[in-house]
Design a protein around this motif. Structure first.
Motif, PDB file in Angstrom:
ATOM      1  N   LYS A  60       0.737  -1.058   0.004  1.00 36.14           N
ATOM      2  CA  LYS A  60      -0.143  -0.074  -0.053  1.00 36.14           C
ATOM      3  C   LYS A  60       0.922   1.079  -0.002  1.00 36.14           C
ATOM      4  O   LYS A  60       0.599   2.355  -0.667  1.00 36.14           O
ATOM      5  N   GLY A 110      -6.866   5.793   2.250  1.00 37.10           N
ATOM      6  CA  GLY A 110      -7.968   5.221   1.469  1.00 37.10           C
ATOM      7  C   GLY A 110      -7.826   5.936   0.076  1.00 37.10           C
ATOM      8  O   GLY A 110      -6.773   6.785  -0.053  1.00 37.10           O
ATOM      9  N   TYR A 150      -8.987   1.600   4.165  1.00 34.89           N
ATOM     10  CA  TYR A 150      -8.323   0.370   4.685  1.00 34.89           C
ATOM     11  C   TYR A 150      -8.494   0.274   6.491  1.00 34.89           C
ATOM     12  O   TYR A 150      -8.501   1.342   6.998  1.00 34.89           O
ATOM     13  N   ARG A 151      -8.478  -0.842   6.788  1.00 34.92           N
ATOM     14  CA  ARG A 151      -8.508  -1.251   8.356  1.00 34.92           C
ATOM     15  C   ARG A 151      -9.631  -0.412   9.096  1.00 34.92           C
ATOM     16  O   ARG A 151      -9.177   0.174  10.256  1.00 34.92           O
ATOM     17  N   SER A 208     -12.186  -3.413   5.128  1.00 32.94           N
ATOM     18  CA  SER A 208     -12.193  -1.909   4.487  1.00 32.94           C
ATOM     19  C   SER A 208     -13.526  -1.335   4.550  1.00 32.94           C
ATOM     20  O   SER A 208     -14.507  -2.169   4.431  1.00 32.94           O
TER      21      SER A 208
END
Length: 187
Positions: free
Chosen positions: A2, A136, A160-161, A175
């Motif tokens: 990422k 993101g 994410y997360r 996500s």
């Protein structure tokens, strides 16, 4: 992985910015937008369609098909009333994104595409739930409405997360995905 994607995208944005600078006079605009936000995937299990609002600053050059826009957005999604869904309460999603805007049909743009990266914050209101912050991305399309100096736009956001794992409940494992559809005005 990422991190490499974010670095690559940043390099592309900086390269385009230097090319834009050589093409014409700078123009700046400020704007507001509001509309609805539609939850997607796992997020739609816990919340319903809600409201979205944003403030923006745009930059571009006269005669260029490319520009940049920075958006600060607030999305509110009301909870789903269901005994089978884990309680999250109402959810607020905050974001600060940097976006590349480009015309799809010449410089006399009417239809444009927008994509960018940024920081997102997930804020559930139920007791015992935890907030999450992460990076993101977003992408979408818009229609420029010159008669009202505004636009109608839809973008797909994912960060994410943010959501807890539905099986284990561990925070930050899934996500969050959502689609704001907004009407905006620039001046």
């Amino acid at each position: 992985m990422k991190f490499k994607t974010i670095v690559a995208f940043s390099v592309v944005m900086l390269t385009l910015a230097s090319r834009l600078n050589a093409q014409g006079a700078d123009q700046y605009s400020f704007g507001v937008a509001g509309g609805i936000v539609i939850p997607s995937n796992q997020l739609s299990d816990a919340v319903n369609t809600g409201a979205s609002g944003s403030l923006m600053v745009g930059m571009g050059n006269t005669g260029s098909a490319f520009g940049f826009r920075f958006d600060a957005a607030y999305n509110w999604l009301p909870k789903v009333d269901s005994p089978t869904v884990a309680a999250t309460g109402d959810v607020k999603i905050l974001s600060l994104t940097g976006n590349l805007v480009f015309s799809l049909i010449g410089v006399d743009k009417r239809l444009y595409a927008i994509t960018g990266i940024g920081a997102y914050g997930y804020r559930p209101s139920a007791s015992g739930t935890k907030k999450a912050d992460d990076f993101g991305w977003n992408a979408g399309f818009g229609i420029w409405l010159p008669a009202m100096n505004g636009f109608i736009e839809a973008r797909y956001h994912t960060f994410y997360r943010a959501l807890p794992d539905p099986v284990t409940g561990a925070v930050g494992k899934k996500s969050a995905k959502f689609i704001p559809v907004t009407i905006g005005f620039l001046w």
